[in-house]
Scaffold this motif. Structure first.
Motif: not given
Lengths: 322, 709
Positions: A15-16, A29-30, B610, B588-589, B613, A18-22, B535-536, B606-607
């Motif tokens: 799930g989320p 954070l991860e 990631s 910005e979030v 990364d 792993i997603i890098r936030k802007s 997402f799963p 962004p995916l």
């Protein structure tokens, strides 16, 4: 002293987290998000089972199970259900090693481990930490060795308005003595065949030059994290090329787990896991002074398909009874 | 296009009689290869791109830019030059590119439908070593260089999707040929516009013949200040009486306010950018087919490059529907046309519309053979039945045969859907006996189903794996852009497989999105159905093996209680889909992910970041990849323009444009000239500085990336 091992499990399809936030450039954070989700998931899976087993009121159990907000209400699952004490180590959450391993032969994977040494733990223990951390990774992935082990030292970064300035500033960061003193610990893992290549992180040109003079076995990789990856400091590019060191990109911060963050993750607060007692009021949970010792991030990528099959973190911490 | 064996091509009445046989044999060949290859495992990711070019003639002192019809000569020249050396000296430049290897595998050139087209592919497939991704762009440049070196000095390979004045009155090809030939019977283009290989004219003629009239490619005209309204296509000739099909326009084939075109060349003469991926096994192939399907319309809108047809500005930005109509072989019955169209007054009074009864055709078919996907094929438990089209037309007998042969229901349904079509081109020589060591009959049907994805079984000898082709993207003006989109799609597939993402929305919504993608500047002005949560669901501990991303590996979690399908998706802008909600909002979030802003869509870029990364990438490679992602990010946000928008701007600001939607010879020539100049600069690697004089708003198209400035 009680040892704590925190783990995230496989976060790659989790799930989320792993997603890098802007805007979350160079962050932890991860790690913090995935630890938190890991605790929550384990509480739901283990503690709720225990709860429903002991409760005849199945409606009640179901509503507890479905709701992560139970935490927010100050309710905490009993830690004994979802954590485990084994050989003097408290696993948070408990780990089912029967589920460990990769789908294909180890040779199919490119496996990287990155070991974060932290400022909150003594340098003298780093050899032990490195062994602990790598052992956990090898056990989790069921592989005999990793392809790359990157050592990350505290207090280093590439900051500055331009690449030159960042490189200059970097030269004054970290602690040359400690870094040089630590290196034999990872060299030893290489000599034992547990690691095929060694790397470091966030070394600018000056620091790297100094480091290379002091070590026996040279790092094959230097991970750097700069705001715009196209602006690598030219002296660093030159040095890396001369020395045959690959410059790789990463996006972690070196001080990845602080005392405060760890306490918040495990504490009694609304977003804590309820494992650790509050320092002032006491109450439930472990008492004492908790210090993060190391963090290891591991990634297994199927070599010829570029698919990340497994990624996760372990973190080690020591609880000194007061 | 494959299938270039020579032989005696059957005319439609004869071909139609053999259609059943070809289908029957095709299914037997499919079962053969399926049985042989269904257990194939652990194939590497290999992938390839296909770039298509228009070949044009252009010189400063020639008042016209034309389509060159010398495809055959150019291909012969390429074939005879075994070294395929770039004589123009552009190859050494390429070796300066980062990580390019000196021993480049030479690209391969292929004929295409249009006799003014070339297709080029890399000499060997690409892998997923990230450094290798950087070889794509130099290879594309090498292809263009080699192609140019085997052309006349005034010929150029350009990557516009369509030639702006194809089919305009007067001369638009070199050499010139008169229109109204026996094969196409087009009043706008000559038969010689098509590749002379017997397959291509037969394809065009048999589509026309099966359909019972010429194809009708009508695209709405763009209404500018001085465009007469209602607009009547001034190039339509209502007084031709050479072929029965000349009646078409007198029977309403050319409605008001539409640019009217009448031949396959208007569609199949379009250039696109296609990417084919090899999957590790059939299961992964089916997963990729499904997951990339909802991305098709988004990438179509994002690559929009087709604002001109037949010398007029169109009101749409992409080629897709024009190709669809250009190869639409459906009969009136299959189309379900209303009976009595010739009595409009009566019709408007009559609430009950009556469709053509099915006397000769087997079923009504809602879409052309060239259209968006009509079904999903994966074994993924997340594929809910509600995502499928209950009205999907299939050949039940063929499905049964596939089921009897051991194929599962979903895949059998897919092929039974493709096999509702007739084969169009049949060679007499192939009908003597069934050869199960070939796939020619299967491919005959399969490769004339031009959907926006294609699921490709291994070839007969089973040497390579299951593949998925991503087909919707429009070709871009520069190789930089084409490489960017190709590499982006490759990274997206890795992201989908690594993070086990779920893009499912009902297939009908994908259809709707495909239509939406046609609108002028859809990339900025329109919204698309897209799944909210990719997402799963976290697998419970008991099934928490590594890699739930591979169906073979873990236990799939039983379907979680699912809410209404309609709650799973919402309308989003392309910016939001590509860059994420936070970016699209311009802010910005909040650094905290858990604060439950459910409506925040993460964004495809962004995916991808990631993903990058989480893997080891060197700084140079990451920098280059970042440049590609920046291009796409800015196209999605509107900071940079699509080629379609840039071309519209070019036309609107040309001194010869009278705000009447007409793209004259002069504008055509200058536009083609601008594209050639951009290509020359790119090939030299000398940047675009100073070119803004000749090429207005170039920075809005290409930005100021390092390569471009």
């Amino acid at each position: 002293m009680t040892k704590l091992i925190l783990s995230t499990g496989n976060i790659v399809s989790g799930g989320p987290s792993i997603i890098r936030k802007s805007g979350a450039y160079r962050s932890n954070l991860e790690l913090t998000h995935s630890l938190r989700s890991s605790f929550l998931a384990a509480q739901q899976d283990y503690a709720a089972d225990a709860y429903s087993a002991s409760s005849s009121d199945s409606d009640n159990a179901a509503s507890t199970n479905g709701s992560g907000s139970a935490n927010g209400n100050g309710f905490h699952y009993s830690a004994s259900a979802w954590t485990a004490h084994e050989g003097g180590v408290l696993y948070v959450p408990r780990i089912d090693w029967s589920l460990a391993g990769l789908q294909e032969e180890p040779a199919q994977y490119d496996i990287t481990a990155k070991l974060f040494f932290l400022a909150t733990a003594p340098v003298s223990k780093r050899a032990q930490y490195a062994k602990e951390a790598l052992d956990l990774v090898l056990k989790e992935l069921r592989v005999p060795s990793v392809d790359l082990l990157v050592a990350s030292f505290p207090g280093m970064s590439f900051d500055g308005d331009c690449e030159w300035e960042a490189d200059k500033l970097n030269a004054t960061q970290g602690d040359d003595e400690e870094e040089a003193a630590t290196w034999p610990a990872v060299e030893e893992l290489y000599r034992q065949g547990l690691v095929k290549r060694l790397g470091i992180a966030e070394f600018g040109s000056e620091k790297l030059a100094r480091f290379l003079k002091r070590v026996q076995l040279r790092p094959a990789v230097n991970q750097i994290n700069i705001k715009n990856c196209c602006n690598v400091p030219p002296p660093l590019v030159k040095l890396a090329k001369e020395q045959g060191i690959d410059l790789l990109v990463h996006s972690d911060c070196t001080d990845i787990l602080s005392r405060g963050t760890l306490r918040e993750l495990l504490g009694q607060g609304p977003r804590g896991a309820g494992v650790l007692a509050d320092s002032d009021s006491g109450g439930n949970g472990l008492q004492g002074d908790l210090a993060p010792q190391w963090v290891v991030k591991y990634t297994a990528v199927v070599r010829d398909r570029g698919v990340i099959e497994n990624k996760g973190y372990f973190a080690g911490a020591g609880l000194a009874e007061v | 296009m494959g299938l270039l064996a020579l032989g005696t091509a059957l005319d439609w009445p004869e071909a139609q009689k053999q259609a059943h046989l070809v289908r029957a044999w095709g299914i037997k060949q499919l079962l053969e290869i399926w049985n042989k290859a269904k257990g194939k495992e652990r194939d590497a990711l290999l992938w390839g791109d296909e770039v298509e070019y228009l070949v044009v003639t252009y010189s400063d002192d020639d008042p016209k830019a034309l389509l060159s019809l010398r495809q055959a000569d150019i291909l012969t020249a390429l074939a005879n030059d075994t070294a395929l050396s770039g004589k123009g000296g552009c190859v050494p430049e390429l070796q300066d590119a980062p990580n390019s290897k000196p021993n480049v595998t030479l690209p391969v050139f292929h004929p295409e439908f249009g006799r003014f087209m070339l297709e080029a592919t890399p000499g060997k497939p690409w892998g997923i070593d990230f450094k290798e991704l950087l070889n794509v762009e130099p290879d594309m440049k090498l292809r263009r260089c080699i192609a140019k070196d085997h052309m006349l000095p005034n010929e150029y390979p350009i990557t516009l999707t369509t030639f702006p004045r194809i089919g305009s009155p007067g001369v638009f090809t070199d050499p010139y040929y008169p229109v109204s030939g026996s094969k196409l019977r087009s009043q706008f283009v000559p038969d010689e516009i098509a590749n002379p290989h017997i397959r291509f004219p037969t394809l065009a003629a048999n589509i026309r013949s099966r359909r019972g009239r010429k194809v009708q490619v009508n695209v709405p005209v763009f209404r500018d200040e001085n465009t007469p309204w209602p607009w009547k296509d001034p190039t339509v000739n209502y007084d031709l009486h050479q072929w029965p099909e000349d009646d078409d326009v007198r029977n309403g084939a050319a409605p008001d306010s539409f640019i009217h075109m009448d031949a396959m060349a208007f569609g199949m003469g379009s250039c696109c950018l296609q990417i084919t991926f090899q999957a590790k096994n059939i299961t992964e192939g089916r997963q990729m087919y499904d997951q990339l399907s909802p991305l098709g319309p988004i990438l179509l809108a994002l690559t929009a490059a087709t604002p001109i047809y037949k010398g007029f500005l169109a009101d749409t930005d992409v080629r897709w529907n024009q190709i669809s109509k250009a190869v639409d072989d459906r009969t009136r019955e299959e189309l379900g046309e209303e009976v009595g169209l010739s009595h409009p007054a009566l019709n408007s009074l009559c609430l009950l519309t009556i469709h053509q009864p099915l006397n000769n055709s087997r079923w009504r078919i809602p879409k052309s053979r060239y259209a968006s996907n009509s079904t999903y094929i994966s074994t993924d438990p997340r594929l809910r039945p509600e995502y499928l089209d209950p009205e999907l037309v299939i050949d039940e007998a063929i499905k049964q045969e596939l089921l009897d042969g051991g194929m599962d229901d979903r895949l059998a349904t897919h092929f039974a859907h493709l096999f509702i079509r007739d084969p169009i081109v049949i060679f007499d020589e192939d009908l003597h006996e069934l050869d199960l060591n070939k796939t020619d009959h299967f491919e005959n049907i399969q490769s004339t189903n031009w959907q926006h994805m294609r699921f490709k079984p291994p070839p007969a000898e089973n040497s390579i794996g299951w593949r998925v082709e991503f087909r919707p993207m429009e070709i871009q003006v520069t190789d930089f852009e084409n490489a960017a989109f190709a590499v982006f799609m490759v990274l997206i597939t890795r992201v989908v497989l690594s993070f086990d993402l779920n893009f499912y929305i009902p297939i009908q919504r994908v259809d709707e999105n495909m239509e939406t993608a046609h609108a002028r500047d859809a990339v900025l002005e329109e919204k698309f159905w897209f799944r909210r949560n990719l997402f799963p669901v976290r697998p419970p501990r008991s099934a928490h093996g590594s890699g739930s991303n591979t169906p073979n590996g873990g236990v799939s979690r039983p379907a979680t209680p699912a809410g209404p399908v309609e709650d799973e998706y919402r309308l989003m802008t392309v910016n939001e889909i590509i860059n994420g909600t936070a970016y699209a909002r311009g802010g910005e979030v909040d650094g905290d992910a858990d604060d439950g802003e459910e409506e925040d869509f993460p964004g495809l870029i962004p995916l991808v970041e990631s993903y990058l990364d989480s893997v080891n990438v060197d700084v140079v490679t990451r920098c280059e990849l970042a440049t590609y992602l920046d291009l796409i990010r800015k196209r999605a946000s509107g900071e940079l323009w699509t080629a379609a928008k840039w071309i519209r701007h070019f036309v609107a600001n040309h001194p010869a444009y009278h705000k009447d939607s007409v793209v004259s010879e002069d504008i055509n020539k200058d536009l083609v000239g601008a594209v050639i100049k951009i290509g020359e600069r790119e090939q030299k690697g000398s940047g675009f500085q100073g070119l803004e004089r000749d090429v207005p708003a170039l920075k809005r198209l290409l930005g100021v990336f390092r390569r471009c400035s």
